[in-house]
Design a protein around this motif. Structure first.
Motif, PDB file in Angstrom:
ATOM      1  N   ALA A   1      53.734  53.391  27.827  1.00 11.22           N
ATOM      2  CA  ALA A   1      53.143  52.190  27.225  1.00 11.22           C
ATOM      3  C   ALA A   1      51.620  52.220  27.333  1.00 11.22           C
ATOM      4  O   ALA A   1      51.057  52.594  28.370  1.00 11.22           O
ATOM      5  N   ALA A   2      50.956  51.841  26.258  1.00 12.63           N
ATOM      6  CA  ALA A   2      49.507  51.646  26.272  1.00 12.63           C
ATOM      7  C   ALA A   2      49.254  50.159  26.431  1.00 12.63           C
ATOM      8  O   ALA A   2      49.728  49.351  25.630  1.00 12.63           O
ATOM      9  N   ILE A   3      48.525  49.794  27.475  1.00 14.81           N
ATOM     10  CA  ILE A   3      48.311  48.390  27.811  1.00 14.81           C
ATOM     11  C   ILE A   3      46.836  48.054  27.608  1.00 14.81           C
ATOM     12  O   ILE A   3      45.949  48.733  28.122  1.00 14.81           O
ATOM     13  N   THR A   4      46.590  47.002  26.837  1.00 13.55           N
ATOM     14  CA  THR A   4      45.222  46.527  26.605  1.00 13.55           C
ATOM     15  C   THR A   4      45.069  45.138  27.225  1.00 13.55           C
ATOM     16  O   THR A   4      46.053  44.516  27.637  1.00 13.55           O
ATOM     17  N   THR A   5      43.841  44.654  27.279  1.00 14.62           N
ATOM     18  CA  THR A   5      43.607  43.385  27.980  1.00 14.62           C
ATOM     19  C   THR A   5      42.367  42.672  27.473  1.00 14.62           C
ATOM     20  O   THR A   5      41.607  43.211  26.678  1.00 14.62           O
ATOM     21  N   ASP A   6      42.186  41.436  27.947  1.00 13.23           N
ATOM     22  CA  ASP A   6      40.958  40.653  27.747  1.00 13.23           C
ATOM     23  C   ASP A   6      40.353  40.382  29.118  1.00 13.23           C
ATOM     24  O   ASP A   6      41.078  40.065  30.071  1.00 13.23           O
ATOM     25  N   ILE A   7      39.032  40.473  29.217  1.00 16.57           N
ATOM     26  CA  ILE A   7      38.348  40.205  30.490  1.00 16.57           C
ATOM     27  C   ILE A   7      37.089  39.389  30.212  1.00 16.57           C
ATOM     28  O   ILE A   7      36.320  39.711  29.293  1.00 16.57           O
ATOM     29  N   ILE A   8      36.887  38.346  31.007  1.00 17.88           N
ATOM     30  CA  ILE A   8      35.671  37.525  30.923  1.00 17.88           C
ATOM     31  C   ILE A   8      34.800  37.832  32.140  1.00 17.88           C
ATOM     32  O   ILE A   8      35.277  37.778  33.284  1.00 17.88           O
ATOM     33  N   VAL A   9      33.548  38.129  31.895  1.00 17.78           N
ATOM     34  CA  VAL A   9      32.592  38.407  32.980  1.00 17.78           C
ATOM     35  C   VAL A   9      31.646  37.225  33.114  1.00 17.78           C
ATOM     36  O   VAL A   9      31.166  36.682  32.114  1.00 17.78           O
ATOM     37  N   GLY A  10      31.388  36.812  34.367  1.00 19.57           N
ATOM     38  CA  GLY A  10      30.390  35.776  34.611  1.00 19.57           C
ATOM     39  C   GLY A  10      30.900  34.364  34.497  1.00 19.57           C
ATOM     40  O   GLY A  10      30.119  33.436  34.212  1.00 19.57           O
TER      41      GLY A  10
ATOM     42  N   LEU B   1      40.526  33.157  38.967  1.00 25.29           N
ATOM     43  CA  LEU B   1      41.740  32.815  38.219  1.00 25.29           C
ATOM     44  C   LEU B   1      42.153  31.366  38.493  1.00 25.29           C
ATOM     45  O   LEU B   1      42.586  30.648  37.587  1.00 25.29           O
ATOM     46  N   ARG B   2      42.021  30.943  39.731  1.00 23.34           N
ATOM     47  CA  ARG B   2      42.350  29.555  40.087  1.00 23.34           C
ATOM     48  C   ARG B   2      41.395  28.593  39.382  1.00 23.34           C
ATOM     49  O   ARG B   2      41.820  27.564  38.832  1.00 23.34           O
TER      50      ARG B   2
ATOM     51  N   ASP C   1      33.903  38.620  43.757  1.00 21.51           N
ATOM     52  CA  ASP C   1      34.889  38.315  42.709  1.00 21.51           C
ATOM     53  C   ASP C   1      34.876  39.398  41.634  1.00 21.51           C
ATOM     54  O   ASP C   1      35.925  39.852  41.178  1.00 21.51           O
ATOM     55  N   PHE C   2      33.680  39.792  41.221  1.00 22.97           N
ATOM     56  CA  PHE C   2      33.566  40.804  40.179  1.00 22.97           C
ATOM     57  C   PHE C   2      34.139  42.139  40.638  1.00 22.97           C
ATOM     58  O   PHE C   2      34.789  42.848  39.854  1.00 22.97           O
ATOM     59  N   GLN C   3      33.928  42.478  41.910  1.00 25.35           N
ATOM     60  CA  GLN C   3      34.508  43.710  42.438  1.00 25.35           C
ATOM     61  C   GLN C   3      36.039  43.673  42.358  1.00 25.35           C
ATOM     62  O   GLN C   3      36.691  44.697  42.136  1.00 25.35           O
TER      63      GLN C   3
ATOM     64  N   GLN D   1      41.687  38.459  32.177  1.00 34.60           N
ATOM     65  CA  GLN D   1      40.568  37.510  32.276  1.00 34.60           C
ATOM     66  C   GLN D   1      39.723  37.738  33.522  1.00 34.60           C
ATOM     67  O   GLN D   1      38.507  37.813  33.441  1.00 34.60           O
ATOM     68  N   SER D   2      40.344  37.848  34.705  1.00 35.13           N
ATOM     69  CA  SER D   2      39.589  38.141  35.926  1.00 35.13           C
ATOM     70  C   SER D   2      40.531  38.743  36.957  1.00 35.13           C
ATOM     71  O   SER D   2      41.730  38.434  36.974  1.00 35.13           O
ATOM     72  N   GLY D   3      39.979  39.608  37.807  1.00 36.97           N
ATOM     73  CA  GLY D   3      40.778  40.186  38.888  1.00 36.97           C
ATOM     74  C   GLY D   3      40.604  39.450  40.197  1.00 36.97           C
ATOM     75  O   GLY D   3      41.179  39.837  41.220  1.00 36.97           O
TER      76      GLY D   3
END
Length: 524
Positions: free
Chosen positions: A323-332, A297-298, A340-342, A290-292
């Protein structure tokens, strides 16, 4: 845990058109894997009630629009409302032309908007929620009888979906629900209010369903839950998910086990070890980031931080190197700064995801994030989104190039490549869930969907692998499976859809609950 005893779904009377032929149906699905699986249940219910799949009719005999069109909706994606009402508007002329046609709306959007759907689209006949999909045939029957729209939305689960009949899309692969609902409170997500609190099935029920599926020719199952790794909390066993994975390893004939989606906050080492030590649990993992940024995240109420997330990724790769790892990420997300985006970009670089589902944040009414201050301007979100996509493309391509030269076992699918016909390749999924397009050598055995093929990767593209080793005299081996047999058997059915027949719902396992004693009728 509260268990559900088997309760037959309400069944409508056999539907017949004025011309005397069975009424046709068309289920249109939007959203996540949970919705896809729910649509299989809706198709099973309609088939059981006497409706016929529109797609099963010969092209020359197929009406342009089915007698019953069901929209299984999503409320998470951007513009979900516009998409639904746009689709409903397109059907209005068909409804005016054929007043006996029925339109039903179910799923998360129906749970959220309820009677407002009929107000905005008065030509809709039935609205039902996420908790009562089993009511659809009876609601259609009632709407036809009463000549008015029927809206039925329950606030809690009526019947666990596994007790309902199912019309699966695939002969060799199946979804299996292990839980429904979610106990998290992510500020961007409306799912908990639409799907309710988490409810877990008993392990015995899940394993019995999987065994029944394997007996029908299924060789791959995907365990489904909004938050699979919290499975067992409801009945007091926090290690239950890892145990369930290991138990799946004991089912003879089950070749591949996958699951989606876990939550990083509850992801523990016992699950990683169960994955590593159970041969039929695949080396693929979807782990939503979701976010780095720890600050974001908080604000999202995601109860982990970037350091913990990266620690999970490292631990998975320690025990499951390939293992191949996939993810979800929300921008903005509201309040996200460039810093934060960096942070998100940095975690993406370190995690080396094989692919990512990336989303631009959009306001979802009813969520806490919708009213947060500092909403990020659209143009800023778009620019960051494009940078994230570019980085992930670079990471994905590097990961796929690293697989070149390796042998992979591919579960063949009907077609997952837009150019399969032009290139004369077939497609399928490797054990790590990467998409593979492979060539069949001249004179070589042609595998069926559901069969396994071992090939060598000759090129890693950004979004798939190419395996032309068979054309070069290299590795090409076909292993026929019971899944392939099951697929082949369906191709011989006249005027069939290529889908399996309806499977009856799975009753609860164990002693039924005691019936309540009527007052004054007790036996001494």
């Amino acid at each position: 845990m509260t268990t559900q005893n088997f309760t037959p779904a309400p069944v409508a009377t056999a539907p017949i058109t004025p011309g005397g032929s069975p009424r046709t149906y068309d289920v249109r699905t939007h959203g996540c894997q949970m919705n896809v699986h729910d649509s299989e249940r809706l198709a099973g219910l309609l088939e059981t009630a006497g409706y016929v799949d529109l797609a099963s009719l010969p092209a020359g005999e197929r009406p342009e629009v089915a007698d019953v069109v069901v929209f299984n909706t999503c409320a998470v994606r951007e513009n979900a409302d516009n998409k639904l009402y746009g689709n409903l508007g397109q059907l209005r002329p068909a409804k005016q032309k054929n007043p006996d046609m029925q339109i039903a709306v179910g799923g998360c959007m129906a749970q959220k908007d309820r009677g407002a759907i009929v107000q905005r689209a008065p030509w809709v006949d039935v609205v039902f929620g996420t908790h009562n999909i089993g009511s659809l045939p009876a609601l259609l029957d009632r709407a036809a009888h009463n000549k008015r729209a029927e809206v039925e939305i329950l606030e809690s689960l009526e019947v666990f979906p596994s007790t309902l009949p199912t019309r699966r899309d695939s002969a060799y692969s199946a979804w299996v629900s292990i839980s429904v609902g979610c106990n998290n409170t992510c500020t961007f997500c409306i799912v908990p209010s639409l799907r309710g609190k988490e409810q877990d099935r008993r392990p015995g029920e899940i394993l019995a369903e999987i065994e029944a599926l394997v007996a029908q020719g299924v060789v791959e199952v995907t365990l489904l839950g909004q938050n699979v790794n919290t499975y067992g909390v409801e009945f007091g066993d926090r290690l239950a998910f890892g145990k369930l994975l290991r138990a799946c390893g004991e089912i003879e004939g089950l070749e591949r086990v996958r699951f989606t989606s876990p939550h990083p906050a509850a992801f523990t080492e016992d699950v990683i070890l169960a994955m590593a030590e159970t041969p039929n649990v695949m080396p693929s993992l979807h782990m939503p980031l979701q976010s780095g940024s720890d600050k974001v995240l908080r604000d999202m109420r995601r109860s982990y931080r970037s350091t913990k997330f990266l620690g999970i990724i490292d631990n998975v790769r320690k025990h499951i190197p390939d293992a191949a790892i996939t993810t979800d990420i929300i921008v903005g997300f509201p309040g996200e700064t460039e810093e934060d985006f960096q942070g998100t970009l940095e975690v993406v670089r370190e995690s080396r995801f094989s692919s990512a589902f990336t989303f631009q944040y959009s306001i979802r009414p009813g969520t806490p994030a919708a009213t947060m201050d500092h909403q990020v301007p659209k143009q800023v979100v778009q620019e960051r989104f494009e940078r994230l996509i570019a980085l992930q493309e670079e990471v994905s391509w590097a990961g796929n190039r690293a697989v070149e030269g390796r042998e992979v076992e591919v579960l063949v699918t009907p077609s997952e490549g837009r150019k399969d016909a032009e290139t004369k390749r077939l497609s399928g999924r490797a054990r790590d869930n990467r998409l593979v397009h492979f060539a069949v050598p001249e004179g070589g055995e042609v595998p069926r969907p559901g069969d396994m093929v071992t090939v060598q990767v000759t090129y890693g593209a950004p979004h798939h692998l190419v395996a032309d080793s068979g054309l070069e005299g290299g590795t090409y081996a076909v292993r026929r499976t019971r899944g392939g047999d099951a697929w082949a058997a369906l191709q011989d059915v006249p005027q069939g859809t290529g889908k399996p027949g309806v499977s009856l719902g799975m009753p609860s396992i164990g002693k039924p609950a005691a019936a309540p004693t009527a007052p004054g009728c007790a036996v001494v």
